[in-house]
Design an enzyme around this catalytic site. Structure first.
Site, PDB file in Angstrom:
ATOM      1  CB  CYS A   1      11.484  -3.654 -14.113  1.00 16.70           C
ATOM      2  SG  CYS A   1      11.540  -2.616 -12.659  1.00 16.70           S
TER       3      CYS A   1
ATOM      4  CG  HIS B   1       9.647  -7.616 -12.750  1.00 11.56           C
ATOM      5  ND1 HIS B   1      10.941  -7.459 -12.321  1.00 11.56           N
ATOM      6  CD2 HIS B   1       9.009  -6.449 -12.438  1.00 11.56           C
ATOM      7  CE1 HIS B   1      11.090  -6.265 -11.775  1.00 11.56           C
ATOM      8  NE2 HIS B   1       9.926  -5.631 -11.828  1.00 11.56           N
TER       9      HIS B   1
ATOM     10  CG  ASN C   1      11.601  -4.409  -8.376  1.00 10.90           C
ATOM     11  OD1 ASN C   1      12.355  -4.871  -9.223  1.00 10.90           O
ATOM     12  ND2 ASN C   1      10.620  -3.576  -8.663  1.00 10.90           N
TER      13      ASN C   1
HETATM   14  N1  ACO Z   1       6.178   1.785   5.836  1.00 11.56           N
HETATM   15  C1  ACO Z   1       5.027   2.110   6.449  1.00 11.56           C
HETATM   16  N2  ACO Z   1       4.034   2.783   5.848  1.00 11.56           N
HETATM   17  C2  ACO Z   1       4.229   3.134   4.560  1.00 11.56           C
HETATM   18  C3  ACO Z   1       5.396   2.825   3.859  1.00 11.56           C
HETATM   19  C4  ACO Z   1       6.399   2.118   4.551  1.00 11.56           C
HETATM   20  N3  ACO Z   1       7.560   1.760   3.972  1.00 11.56           N
HETATM   21  N4  ACO Z   1       5.289   3.311   2.618  1.00 11.56           N
HETATM   22  C5  ACO Z   1       4.082   3.893   2.514  1.00 11.56           C
HETATM   23  N5  ACO Z   1       3.446   3.808   3.698  1.00 11.56           N
HETATM   24  C6  ACO Z   1       2.111   4.277   4.049  1.00 11.56           C
HETATM   25  C7  ACO Z   1       1.608   5.335   3.103  1.00 11.56           C
HETATM   26  O1  ACO Z   1       2.098   6.607   3.516  1.00 11.56           O
HETATM   27  C8  ACO Z   1       0.102   5.217   3.280  1.00 11.56           C
HETATM   28  O2  ACO Z   1      -0.245   5.890   4.467  1.00 11.56           O
HETATM   29  P1  ACO Z   1      -1.632   6.753   4.530  1.00 11.56           P
HETATM   30  O3  ACO Z   1      -2.721   5.759   4.256  1.00 11.56           O
HETATM   31  O4  ACO Z   1      -1.621   7.286   5.923  1.00 11.56           O
HETATM   32  O5  ACO Z   1      -1.487   7.777   3.454  1.00 11.56           O
HETATM   33  C9  ACO Z   1      -0.101   3.724   3.563  1.00 11.56           C
HETATM   34  O6  ACO Z   1       1.193   3.208   3.912  1.00 11.56           O
HETATM   35  C10 ACO Z   1      -0.672   2.920   2.407  1.00 11.56           C
HETATM   36  O7  ACO Z   1       0.011   3.211   1.231  1.00 11.56           O
HETATM   37  P2  ACO Z   1      -0.481   2.565  -0.138  1.00 11.56           P
HETATM   38  O8  ACO Z   1       0.254   3.218  -1.246  1.00 11.56           O
HETATM   39  O9  ACO Z   1      -1.963   2.554  -0.151  1.00 11.56           O
HETATM   40  O10 ACO Z   1       0.005   1.035   0.024  1.00 11.56           O
HETATM   41  P3  ACO Z   1      -0.251  -0.158  -0.974  1.00 11.56           P
HETATM   42  O11 ACO Z   1      -0.991  -1.206  -0.274  1.00 11.56           O
HETATM   43  O12 ACO Z   1      -0.735   0.289  -2.307  1.00 11.56           O
HETATM   44  O13 ACO Z   1       1.250  -0.701  -1.195  1.00 11.56           O
HETATM   45  C11 ACO Z   1       3.135  -0.569  -2.728  1.00 11.56           C
HETATM   46  C12 ACO Z   1       2.257   0.164  -1.716  1.00 11.56           C
HETATM   47  C13 ACO Z   1       3.853  -1.691  -2.017  1.00 11.56           C
HETATM   48  C14 ACO Z   1       4.160   0.418  -3.282  1.00 11.56           C
HETATM   49  C15 ACO Z   1       2.267  -1.150  -3.865  1.00 11.56           C
HETATM   50  O14 ACO Z   1       1.389  -0.180  -4.363  1.00 11.56           O
HETATM   51  C16 ACO Z   1       3.128  -1.689  -5.004  1.00 11.56           C
HETATM   52  O15 ACO Z   1       3.854  -2.642  -4.850  1.00 11.56           O
HETATM   53  N6  ACO Z   1       3.019  -1.104  -6.186  1.00 11.56           N
HETATM   54  C17 ACO Z   1       3.828  -1.549  -7.322  1.00 11.56           C
HETATM   55  C18 ACO Z   1       5.108  -0.813  -7.333  1.00 11.56           C
HETATM   56  C19 ACO Z   1       6.194  -1.557  -8.036  1.00 11.56           C
HETATM   57  O16 ACO Z   1       6.422  -2.708  -7.798  1.00 11.56           O
HETATM   58  N7  ACO Z   1       6.905  -0.919  -8.943  1.00 11.56           N
HETATM   59  C20 ACO Z   1       7.973  -1.602  -9.629  1.00 11.56           C
HETATM   60  C21 ACO Z   1       8.395  -0.897 -10.801  1.00 11.56           C
HETATM   61  S1  ACO Z   1       9.763   0.079 -10.387  1.00 11.56           S
HETATM   62  C22 ACO Z   1      10.722   0.259 -11.782  1.00 11.56           C
HETATM   63  O17 ACO Z   1      10.373  -0.050 -12.887  1.00 11.56           O
HETATM   64  C23 ACO Z   1      12.088   0.871 -11.579  1.00 11.56           C
END
Ligand code: ACO
Length: 362
Positions: A111, A249, A279
């Site tokens: 990214c 970003h 993203n």
């Molecule tokens: N739909 C529904 N539920 C989902 C989904 C989905 N698409 N994806 C995950 N869940 C569930 C999980 O299984 C989990 O369930 P559980 O509690 O029963 O285990 C629950 O939702 C919560 O998951 P968390 O990981 O705790 O959710 P969080 O609030 O942390 O959000 C997210 C996840 C959006 C990925 C966040 O952590 C985030 O944005 N992180 C940054 C990632 C990013 O932006 N990376 C970019 C760099 S990529 C690159 O460089 C190529």
């Protein structure tokens, strides 16, 4: 003293829109989960090659700068989803746009590829080594998506953007940058089964799989971007009150809100379009910068703060002082080839492949 003015800018978004509702037709997710966790409502899906998007954004940036491509002496392309490794994709763009006097380099820092490229290009101009550089950032990340992984697949979209930077003696352009990488967390974002570290004899070779520690990335992203912002402000002896616009970003709206709080910047100064495009990795900053210019959010002489993070975990921030001109010098009719499919129609065979593999392997 030499500086590097941004004289041209352009973006290319493929027309096919994949909404959150579309995602719910083949994965266990909801619009409410995606929007509340990320702010993303829809994203674009590419129907052609990555280089097609890059070539259109390059032509638009060159038109905005009114620059003959033969005058470019370097092309820097940030992406992790190149058309090919050999030849490198920057050379495909170079040939297509007729930049016959340029050198061409691919940069893969995920990214952060555009900001890394802008930093490298600006410093090559400031040393006098180069004079006119095209810097691109973009991604065809849907090509690399595992559609059975709901925690990753909902986050990304396809796009490309580009800027032209040219030598000037006026103190404008990128004035300060800080880049780095928390490599101890390199496996917090990982694409497996692709690359020479993976056995070609494995049945899984070339079957894309993402290791993705979302919460770890979230925490590190906010911490590293905030520190980098403080560093570049310090380099120029500025405070957040001096910043007119933030073009960060666009990975997740909650990350941007947390960053603004931590750095102490008013939310209305932060340019956000993640709800429309998701993203787009290396594409987010040049696309957002171009859109901010198109919407009249950039004024002559503005200080623009940008911050980024990505796989590696690479990170960075920079401050750009904008010049006098906020409108393009010319336009072009460059367009992508026509698209006669919906996003779901483009993706259907790929979704079917990943779902079938998951059903077989559990
Ligand atoms: N739909 C529904 N539920 C989902 C989904 C989905 N698409 N994806 C995950 N869940 C569930 C999980 O299984 C989990 O369930 P559980 O509690 O029963 O285990 C629950 O939702 C919560 O998951 P968390 O990981 O705790 O959710 P969080 O609030 O942390 O959000 C997210 C996840 C959006 C990925 C966040 O952590 C985030 O944005 N992180 C940054 C990632 C990013 O932006 N990376 C970019 C760099 S990529 C690159 O460089 C190529």
């Amino acid at each position: 003293m030499l500086y590097a003015e941004i004289t041209g800018w352009g973006k290319c978004l493929p027309p096919a829109v994949l909404s959150n509702a579309d995602l719910t037709t083949f994965m266990d997710t909801t619009d409410e989960w995606i929007t509340s966790r990320t702010g993303i409502e829809e994203r674009r899906i590419c129907h052609c090659n990555f280089s097609d998007m890059a070539i259109v954004s390059a032509r638009r940036a060159l038109a905005a700068a009114n620059l003959d491509p033969a005058e470019l002496d370097l092309i820097l392309l940030g992406s992790l989803t190149m058309d090919s490794l050999c030849p490198n994709t920057a050379s495909i763009i170079q040939d297509a746009i007729g930049a016959k006097n340029a050198a061409s380099i691919d940069i893969n820092s995920a990214c952060t590829g555009f900001l890394y490229g802008l930093h490298i290009g600006t410093n090559l101009i400031r040393t006098g080594a180069h004079k006119k550089i095209l810097v691109l950032g973009g991604e065809f990340i849907s090509h690399y998506m595992n559609w059975a992984q709901r925690d990753v697949a909902v986050l990304f979209g396809d796009a490309c953007g580009a800027v032209v930077i040219e030598a000037t003696e006026e103190r404008i352009g990128l004035l300060a940058a800080k880049i780095g990488c928390e490599a101890d967390a390199k496996y917090a974002i990982q694409i497996t089964n692709l690359g020479s570290a993976y056995s070609r004899l494995s049945e899984e070779f070339l079957y894309i799989n993402w290791n993705f520690e979302g919460q770890e990335v979230f925490k590190r992203a906010v911490k590293c971007m905030a520190r980098a912002c403080e560093d570049v402000l310090h380099q120029l002896d500025l405070t957040t009150a001096d910043i007119d616009l933030v073009v960060p970003h666009q990975a997740n709206k909650r990350i941007l809100d947390a960053l603004a709080r931590r750095v102490g910047i008013e939310e209305d100064k932060v340019f956000i379009n993640v709800h429309k495009y998701g993203n787009t990795s290396a594409g987010t900053i040049p696309v957002a910068l171009t859109e901010a210019l198109e919407e009249g959010r950039v004024k002559p002489g503005d200080y623009i703060l940008s911050a980024t993070f990505g796989a590696g975990l690479s990170w960075g921030a920079c401050i750009i002082k904008w010049g006098d001109r906020v409108t393009p010098l010319a336009t072009t009719d460059a367009e992508l080839p026509p698209c006669d499919k919906t996003a779901l129609e483009i993706l259907q065979p790929h979704i079917a492949r990943y779902l079938a593999h998951e059903a077989k392997t559990g």
